[in-house]
Design a protein around this motif. Sequence first.
Motif, short mmCIF file in Angstrom:
data_model
loop_
_atom_site.label_atom_id
_atom_site.label_comp_id
_atom_site.label_asym_id
_atom_site.label_seq_id
_atom_site.Cartn_x
_atom_site.Cartn_y
_atom_site.Cartn_z
N VAL A 529 0.83 -1.21 0.00
CA VAL A 529 0.00 0.00 0.00
C VAL A 529 0.87 1.26 0.00
O VAL A 529 0.58 2.24 -0.68
N ALA A 530 1.97 1.22 0.76
CA ALA A 530 2.88 2.37 0.77
C ALA A 530 3.40 2.65 -0.63
O ALA A 530 3.48 3.81 -1.06
N ASP A 531 3.74 1.61 -1.36
CA ASP A 531 4.25 1.79 -2.72
C ASP A 531 3.15 2.23 -3.68
O ASP A 531 3.39 3.00 -4.62
N TRP A 558 -3.84 15.79 1.98
CA TRP A 558 -5.18 16.36 2.16
C TRP A 558 -6.12 16.05 1.00
O TRP A 558 -7.13 16.74 0.81
N LYS A 559 -5.80 15.04 0.19
CA LYS A 559 -6.56 14.78 -1.03
C LYS A 559 -6.54 13.29 -1.32
O LYS A 559 -5.78 12.55 -0.69
N PRO A 560 -7.35 12.84 -2.25
CA PRO A 560 -7.40 11.41 -2.51
C PRO A 560 -6.04 10.87 -2.95
O PRO A 560 -5.28 11.56 -3.64
N THR A 561 -5.77 9.63 -2.54
CA THR A 561 -4.52 8.97 -2.95
C THR A 561 -4.89 7.76 -3.81
O THR A 561 -6.07 7.45 -4.00
N GLN A 562 -3.87 7.07 -4.29
CA GLN A 562 -4.12 5.87 -5.09
C GLN A 562 -4.74 4.75 -4.27
O GLN A 562 -5.30 3.81 -4.82
N GLN A 563 -4.63 4.86 -2.95
CA GLN A 563 -5.29 3.87 -2.08
C GLN A 563 -6.65 4.43 -1.65
O GLN A 563 -6.69 5.40 -0.90
N PRO A 564 -7.74 3.84 -2.12
CA PRO A 564 -9.04 4.36 -1.71
C PRO A 564 -9.15 4.44 -0.19
O PRO A 564 -8.67 3.55 0.52
#
Lengths: 608, 608
Positions: A529-531, A558-564
């Motif tokens: 998940v970190a990657d 403060w915004k969406p990441t690649q991990q939902p």
Amino acid sequence: MTSTPEGAPLRSDAAIRVDRWLGRFEAALAAGDVEAAAGLFAPESFWRDLIAFTWNLKTVEGPAGVADLLRHTLGHTAPRGFMIDPAEPAVEAGGITEAWIVFETAVGRGRGHLRLQGDAAFTLLTTIYELKGHEEPQGQRRPRGVVHGADRGRTTWSEQRQRDAAELGITTQPYVVIVGGGQGGLALGARLRQLDVPTIIVERNERPGDSWRKRYKSLCLHDPVWYDHLPYLDFPRNWPVFSPKDKIADWLEMYAKVMELNIWTSTACKRASYDEQTGEWAVVVERGGREIRLRPRQLVLATGMSGKPSMPTIDGMAVFRGDQHHSSAHPGPDAYRGKTAVVIGSNNSAHDICAALWEAGADVTMVQRSSTHIVRSDSLMELALAGLYSEAAVASGITTHKADMIFASLPYRIMHQFQIPVYDAIRKQDAEFYARLEKAGFLLDYGDDESGLFMKYLRRGSGYYIDVGASELVADGRIKLHSGVSVVRLTERAVVLSNGVELPADLIVYATGFGSMNGWAADLISQQVADKVGKVWGLGSGTTKDPGPWEGEERNMWKPTQQPALWFHGGNLHQSRHYSLYLALQLKAREAGIATPVYGLQGVHHLS
Amino acid sequence: MTSTPEGAPLRSDAAIRVDRWLGRFEAALAAGDVEAAAGLFAPESFWRDLIAFTWNLKTVEGPAGVADLLRHTLGHTAPRGFMIDPAEPAVEAGGITEAWIVFETAVGRGRGHLRLQGDAAFTLLTTIYELKGHEEPQGQRRPRGVVHGADRGRTTWSEQRQRDAAELGITTQPYVVIVGGGQGGLALGARLRQLDVPTIIVERNERPGDSWRKRYKSLCLHDPVWYDHLPYLDFPRNWPVFSPKDKIADWLEMYAKVMELNIWTSTACKRASYDEQTGEWAVVVERGGREIRLRPRQLVLATGMSGKPSMPTIDGMAVFRGDQHHSSAHPGPDAYRGKTAVVIGSNNSAHDICAALWEAGADVTMVQRSSTHIVRSDSLMELALAGLYSEAAVASGITTHKADMIFASLPYRIMHQFQIPVYDAIRKQDAEFYARLEKAGFLLDYGDDESGLFMKYLRRGSGYYIDVGASELVADGRIKLHSGVSVVRLTERAVVLSNGVELPADLIVYATGFGSMNGWAADLISQQVADKVGKVWGLGSGTTKDPGPWEGEERNMWKPTQQPALWFHGGNLHQSRHYSLYLALQLKAREAGIATPVYGLQGVHHLS
């Protein structure tokens, strides 16, 4: 202001120009004419949107960027009602017309800022400050507090608070879990509380504020009070300019209490995993000696923007017989009176620790491996901050909120252009100070492009020291200095440098910085998940420790990441205060079932 | 505002009139021409001075009163610099010209308010807000917090706080001891802290706020949030309109902490005596099981404006076998579910306790001995308070401070004239409500002169109920009522009324009010000192429970008393906030050795 014969105030030329632009912009948006809207922007121009159109923190550039943003967002955003904020007159200076604006979308009410070059937009900021139907209970909407009338089933405020606190996380589930109860977690928690989003803040220490209390005793905030207010509750007018650590700690503890936050103290977050099927996290915490499994829909890491401590690997670390620890684990100087200390590093922590050790009567040597940017605190206050965050700014009507918005209105891409002259002025004013430091051998820099402290902070979060006194100790040799060297190995009792010097040491402090915040995700969730999320922080400026490509906004903050459903929150007090609003609204929208189609989700170019 | 051709703003007619009056007033004062100054006042006129000229809270009436005040004070006051507050335009309406003014004296800086009828003064308010050379460290003067630089003898903020707290009262003596750590004591303590006057607050409870926490569970503030701010730290915008008791208690506890007050909790004040020779009090307190003797120069009683509980003497009290206690000792309703309760009295406490007992499932009877003034909370908010203390007032620029000053500018002598129409409007609006109460047998009044709640509060501090729900229970008989009767005796199990009715009772609550605050002085110091000081509270209005002669100001509150170095502080949150400023400045002046000749020290006309 003059008036027409009928008594209506005349519009200024600046207001007329802005009105005309807003009218054309709104007409183009209403007609779905993306090209026409994009044509209202100058060739070099920037539109920064904080969740109003994009459900993201996003800056696009030029007419092409504007067109792309609108093609993907206009259909569901339904923006309208663009007008000059009635409370703020439009102004013109130096060929730039500026105005504060208001507008609304299908789901929210917005504020923004517009700069015109001639009749074309140079910068546009759009933000949402509240969601329709989910307005915060403030001012006219504040709660009544007590329910008048007689009620045999009455539950009092304190009974309800106790019941909620006893049930949340046990028989009911929070929608959000925030890991970390420092100023970032508390500011976000306060906003979520006002938005009625059930939230638990998990904090490993016994009391809110302990992350400050437990550090070395001379620590204070390096940012002045005007920059440091938390949401909803400003520091009083008698609060010190630079809060001592225990005083800010007491404030945070009080804040958690009066804001009625559900904070689980003395609670360690052990592990977390996300179930894509159910859209639910399993967050395992240890509280009161037993493991509790929380099942929030959203997980926020607010564990400090500095990420995990970076420890170097040095030959001989295992044989060294003195104390050695990372700066973040330094217990303070009291045990080292009369001892010999070597501090490896030359940024904020290194300077603070060197000075505190010197004050306690230790023999202190700083090992500077590469150049550092130094700014005297007074100069920073006077030349870099005073316009937005100072008593004078407040007196001239620049509230903290307005200062935050002005700052937000400057695109990161061109911010360094405004910063370079500030640091040129500081170099000039403090020339004698810098000369003495260089004479002592200290390696100075002012950033790769001479843009100074704040750009270093935004790009890499390191590489500087705000001087509150340690630099004088370095300049006059009371803190000894070896610069432009590296550490090659340790012996049982000494540090051996690349220049052959051997420094006897009872204590070695590794003030060697911190990794990216996704390191916390690796520990708590998984390396995978970190990657997937990638590096956190930085703009992609292509300067030292902030590799490109250009991102436009702080990576993953403060915004969406690649991990939902995984979010990063933090930064300094200004950022914790201001960006907690947009993060809280993103979370609230999801909790309320409002569609939040994300435009321009950030890609991953670096793993850490 | 229009401008002259040169660009200077034109003065309004109102401003010109005020300028002219102030010019004449200042010229007369400068010339020492008392008669000329007095001649500037209308035959019916009022000058209210809060410590600026008189080192007293004092209202004088008419030219003769003005002349007397000036003859005694002008020589040492050296007033000058009277001008319209540049931030507040003078206004004229209905033949009255009003202006906010600023001025200074030999020792202080002042603000005030002027109302002119034609060209003569109708009301003048003069106040001092700071002493020269003793300005509070706020805003531009706020403390830096941390001392930059390196210092091997550095004492941190928390070390200094701990040291001060450990020494004060033990190895060093406070200048002031405040007895009572409720909102009054804390507000005064905060101001004295800012003025650097060493102060100890003695509080018998374990935690600040416990005087709220320990009362019955449905208790809430009856005044709305805009009225309730403490000095320096406003409630946040999300604070409830009517604070539940535990929430206000938490706020007070936090306030004491962040304001860095030296509050000795779990400490009982046992006795005090004043040594006229040394000018020193001996105040004996019990703390942690041992007696400590404090030796302050000034003693403030902030033990609650209500004074000591008044218990009636009734035949049979010794034979009654149920529970009986004064309302102030009522533990709350929880133990009385299914029991039969008789509450004697019909003011605020009686209503609150009746409603809470009813909510808990008790059978409740109220015994009303004489008429009571009832106002619905919503009506009070809408018709009596909204102009000064409401969200709308704040929105129209009436800050809490400004509201306090407007209120202070209205002389007590004529205040009822402004209040009567308010309560007339309330009677009209709530006619149906009042009719239902009367139909249930409730005896209503609106004050001796129909001037309503606030005048009752100022004159006698009793005789009313702000209805938050209990009146409906009375009107529909859920709370049973016997009115116009007295209690003649108790039996083992019942209360016998003057109308022959015998009320069975498991519980009797004596909601029979409180004595004058000098009763605290009798207990703590001596009956002799209590008698020397005389009655506390009330205006001498010649109305019920407020016998004449006319005093002009609240008796003995916030100002010098006949007992040197003994002060009374308290009142509602508005009064605690506003008058704590003048009391704090009186104490600071004495501590700083500034001469404080008192004009018009109040005489004693009533002992209690």
